[in-house]
Design an enzyme around this catalytic site. Structure first.
Site, PDB file in Angstrom:
ATOM      1  NE  ARG A 150      50.676  31.573  15.356  1.00  0.00           N
ATOM      2  CZ  ARG A 150      50.696  30.264  15.145  1.00  0.00           C
ATOM      3  NH1 ARG A 150      49.701  29.674  14.483  1.00  0.00           N
ATOM      4  NH2 ARG A 150      51.698  29.535  15.582  1.00  0.00           N
ATOM      5  CD  GLN A 207      54.677  27.077  18.003  1.00  0.00           C
ATOM      6  OE1 GLN A 207      54.695  26.726  19.184  1.00  0.00           O
ATOM      7  NE2 GLN A 207      54.505  28.320  17.630  1.00  0.00           N
ATOM      8  CG  ASP A 248      44.583  22.608  12.227  1.00  0.00           C
ATOM      9  OD1 ASP A 248      45.738  22.455  11.764  1.00  0.00           O
ATOM     10  OD2 ASP A 248      44.181  23.683  12.718  1.00  0.00           O
ATOM     11  CD  GLU A 290      54.474  32.045  13.611  1.00  0.00           C
ATOM     12  OE1 GLU A 290      54.457  33.129  13.021  1.00  0.00           O
ATOM     13  OE2 GLU A 290      55.291  31.777  14.505  1.00  0.00           O
ATOM     14  CB  THR A 307      44.794  30.591   8.032  1.00  0.00           C
ATOM     15  OG1 THR A 307      45.536  31.033   9.159  1.00  0.00           O
ATOM     16  CG2 THR A 307      44.177  31.780   7.328  1.00  0.00           C
TER      17      THR A 307
HETATM   18  N1  LIG Z   1      49.629  37.321   4.784  1.00  0.00           N
HETATM   19  C1  LIG Z   1      49.120  36.114   4.971  1.00  0.00           C
HETATM   20  N2  LIG Z   1      49.004  35.634   6.221  1.00  0.00           N
HETATM   21  C2  LIG Z   1      48.489  34.404   6.367  1.00  0.00           C
HETATM   22  C3  LIG Z   1      48.079  33.599   5.273  1.00  0.00           C
HETATM   23  N3  LIG Z   1      47.639  32.415   5.761  1.00  0.00           N
HETATM   24  C4  LIG Z   1      47.771  32.483   7.101  1.00  0.00           C
HETATM   25  N4  LIG Z   1      48.271  33.684   7.468  1.00  0.00           N
HETATM   26  C5  LIG Z   1      48.552  34.141   8.832  1.00  0.00           C
HETATM   27  O1  LIG Z   1      49.591  33.353   9.362  1.00  0.00           O
HETATM   28  C6  LIG Z   1      49.438  33.219  10.771  1.00  0.00           C
HETATM   29  C7  LIG Z   1      49.607  31.779  11.173  1.00  0.00           C
HETATM   30  O2  LIG Z   1      48.576  31.006  10.611  1.00  0.00           O
HETATM   31  P1  LIG Z   1      47.973  29.714  11.335  1.00  0.00           P
HETATM   32  O3  LIG Z   1      46.868  29.235  10.448  1.00  0.00           O
HETATM   33  O4  LIG Z   1      47.680  29.991  12.757  1.00  0.00           O
HETATM   34  O5  LIG Z   1      49.220  28.719  11.231  1.00  0.00           O
HETATM   35  P2  LIG Z   1      49.271  27.173  11.655  1.00  0.00           P
HETATM   36  O6  LIG Z   1      49.981  26.473  10.539  1.00  0.00           O
HETATM   37  O7  LIG Z   1      47.921  26.667  11.991  1.00  0.00           O
HETATM   38  O8  LIG Z   1      50.212  27.230  12.927  1.00  0.00           O
HETATM   39  P3  LIG Z   1      50.268  26.175  14.175  1.00  0.00           P
HETATM   40  O9  LIG Z   1      48.896  26.103  14.741  1.00  0.00           O
HETATM   41  O10 LIG Z   1      51.278  26.748  15.113  1.00  0.00           O
HETATM   42  O11 LIG Z   1      50.730  24.882  13.588  1.00  0.00           O
HETATM   43  C8  LIG Z   1      48.062  33.790  11.119  1.00  0.00           C
HETATM   44  O12 LIG Z   1      48.213  35.065  11.700  1.00  0.00           O
HETATM   45  C9  LIG Z   1      47.378  33.920   9.770  1.00  0.00           C
HETATM   46  O13 LIG Z   1      46.487  34.985   9.733  1.00  0.00           O
HETATM   47  C10 LIG Z   1      48.213  34.141   3.947  1.00  0.00           C
HETATM   48  O14 LIG Z   1      47.884  33.543   2.943  1.00  0.00           O
HETATM   49  N5  LIG Z   1      48.755  35.394   3.876  1.00  0.00           N
HETATM   50 MG   LIG Z   2      47.116  25.989  13.737  1.00  0.00          MG
END
Ligand SMILES: Nc1nc2c(ncn2[C@@H]2O[C@H](COP(=O)(O)OP(=O)(O)OP(=O)(O)O)[C@@H](O)[C@H]2O)c(=O)[nH]1
Ligand SMILES: [Mg+2]
Length: 398
Positions: A196, A224, A220, A66, A71
């Site tokens: 997400r 987790q 990527d 997360e 993203t």
């Molecule tokens: N408010 C806000 N939300 C964000 C930002 N960047 C990402 N998010 C949100 O954070 C959540 C998690 O982002 P992901 O990109 O899925 O995180 P990840 O690091 O890939 O997570 P894993 O795949 O579990 O490793 C998503 O719902 C995104 O929309 C940001 O700059 N601001």
């Molecule tokens: Mg991810």
């Protein structure tokens, strides 16, 4: 195959799962599969290929769950005109994100014994919603979600969100609930960015930059805890690492372990990674992400609530002290305090310093720190430009 159904992770490509809920084992199995990936998806084995016209530079995206890795990658893909494939899957995931977020709030409010009043029936509808059945996300469900979002019991549970796990974008999902059931709905670009999708496995993307002759492969991985043991499989041929940390995590608990603060976990993970002997000469681009969320979180709590930042002193702390943000005496009717831009800058500089203080091996100059919001393209673009401008010369490729 949609994200409301269970599917094993794809072997060589992406496998992404709609956000799981720690309180329900059913969430863990629903996968989207590699089809959320864009056409640029490659096998990880081609990661260091050189076609004779410049290098193909492999960059790894690391960081806890997360933090925003996928993203950031999605934004970079959009900047490279890689179309988002299968909008239907995003719609499916958004419905799930929306339903799950309210379900978590209802479960928590129930656990604390809050009274839903006239929304008792709505709370029941949400609590009994089957996340594996997309078609159940209908008018009745949306009405229940909208009504509950205005309910004092849910408002109170939401205000205490640092005490349990909840998707940070929950308010966004509730705000688009109506759209999700309208016929012909197509996710907007912001909807796609805010979706997400938990990454499981390894995703690779080939990107051809317009302004130099190098190509980039971005890898990527899932952040987790149970995903991290797969990281080592993608280390071969890595030329640089983008390490993503969610700055707002200083108030959040870990999805995997409710006793652990997410920032503490992120800094430990960064320290282990950056000081790994095989990476001691590897350029690191640290992205301090979700800067947008600091405005609200710093308004409500100082950085020092996190044990890693216990020595932080804010010159902007309100004279009357910070409002109570946990426990039963929380006041849901007060105007939220917002941090000023200077207050955010001050906190960001402090976090940058903390991150750099964790680098103990190799030259410190190999680590560059950027603060931005991955959800905002205008902030990702300069970061990506800087990386592609500087990395080839740092690797002595030009
Ligand atoms: N408010 C806000 N939300 C964000 C930002 N960047 C990402 N998010 C949100 O954070 C959540 C998690 O982002 P992901 O990109 O899925 O995180 P990840 O690091 O890939 O997570 P894993 O795949 O579990 O490793 C998503 O719902 C995104 O929309 C940001 O700059 N601001
Ligand atoms: Mg991810």
């Amino acid at each position: 195959m949609g994200c409301f159904q269970s599917k094993p992770a794809a072997a060589a490509g992406a496998a992404e799962t709609c956000a799981p809920n720690p309180t329900s084992p059913t969430y863990a199995n629903a996968t989207v599969g590699g089809s959320l990936g864009a056409p640029g998806a490659l096998s990880a084995t081609s990661a260091s290929a050189d076609d004779g016209h410049g290098e193909t530079i492999k960059i790894l995206l690391l960081g806890p769950g997360e933090s925003g890795k996928s993203t950031l990658l999605r934004q970079i893909e959009i900047m490279h005109d890689i179309p988002t494939s299968d909008l239907k899957l995003y719609r499916t995931c958004l419905k799930r994100n929306c339903a799950q977020s309210m379900q978590v709030l209802v479960e928590q409010a129930t656990l604390w014994g809050y009274d839903f009043g006239e929304d008792e029936k709505h709370a029941e509808i949400v609590a009994n919603f089957d996340l594996s059945n997309e078609t159940a996300f209908d008018r009745t469900m949306v009405t229940a979600i909208q009504s509950l979002w205005d309910n004092p019991a849910i408002k109170k549970a939401f205000a205490r969100r640092s005490e349990f796990w909840l998707l940070e974008a929950a308010p966004y999902y509730f705000s688009i609930a109506e759209n999700l059931i309208s016929p012909g709905y197509k996710p907007t670009e912001m909807d796609i960015i805010m979706t997400r999708v938990v990454t499981t496995g390894i995703t690779t993307r080939l990107l051809d930059t317009k302004h130099d002759h190098n190509k980039y492969i971005l890898v990527d991985v899932g952040g987790q805890r149970n995903e991290r043991r797969k990281w080592a499989k993608s280390f071969e041929g890595v030329r640089a690492i983008i390490f993503v940390i969610n700055m707002a995590d200083y108030t959040n608990i870990l999805y995997e372990d409710a006793t652990v603060n997410r920032m503490v976990e992120a800094l430990k993970l960064f320290s282990t990674t950056v000081n790994t002997p095989m990476f001691e000469d590897t350029p690191f681009y640290v992205v301090l992400n979700k800067r947008d969320l600091l405005e609200t979180s710093l308004g409500e709590r100082p950085l020092s609530v996190c044990e890693s930042f216990a020595d932080y002193v804010s010159p902007f702390a309100p004279a009357e002290g910070y409002p109570s943000m946990s426990g039963e005496d929380i006041d849901i009717d007060r105007e939220p305090r917002m941090a000023s831009p200077q207050e955010v800058d001050h906190a960001v500089e402090y976090i940058k310093g903390k991150v750099l203080s964790l680098v103990h091996s190799g030259p410190l100059e190999r680590v560059e720190v950027f603060a931005l919001s991955s959800m905002r393209r205008a902030e990702v673009q300069p970061f990506w430009n800087e990386l592609t401008d500087t990395l080839p010369s740092r690797l002595q490729l030009n």
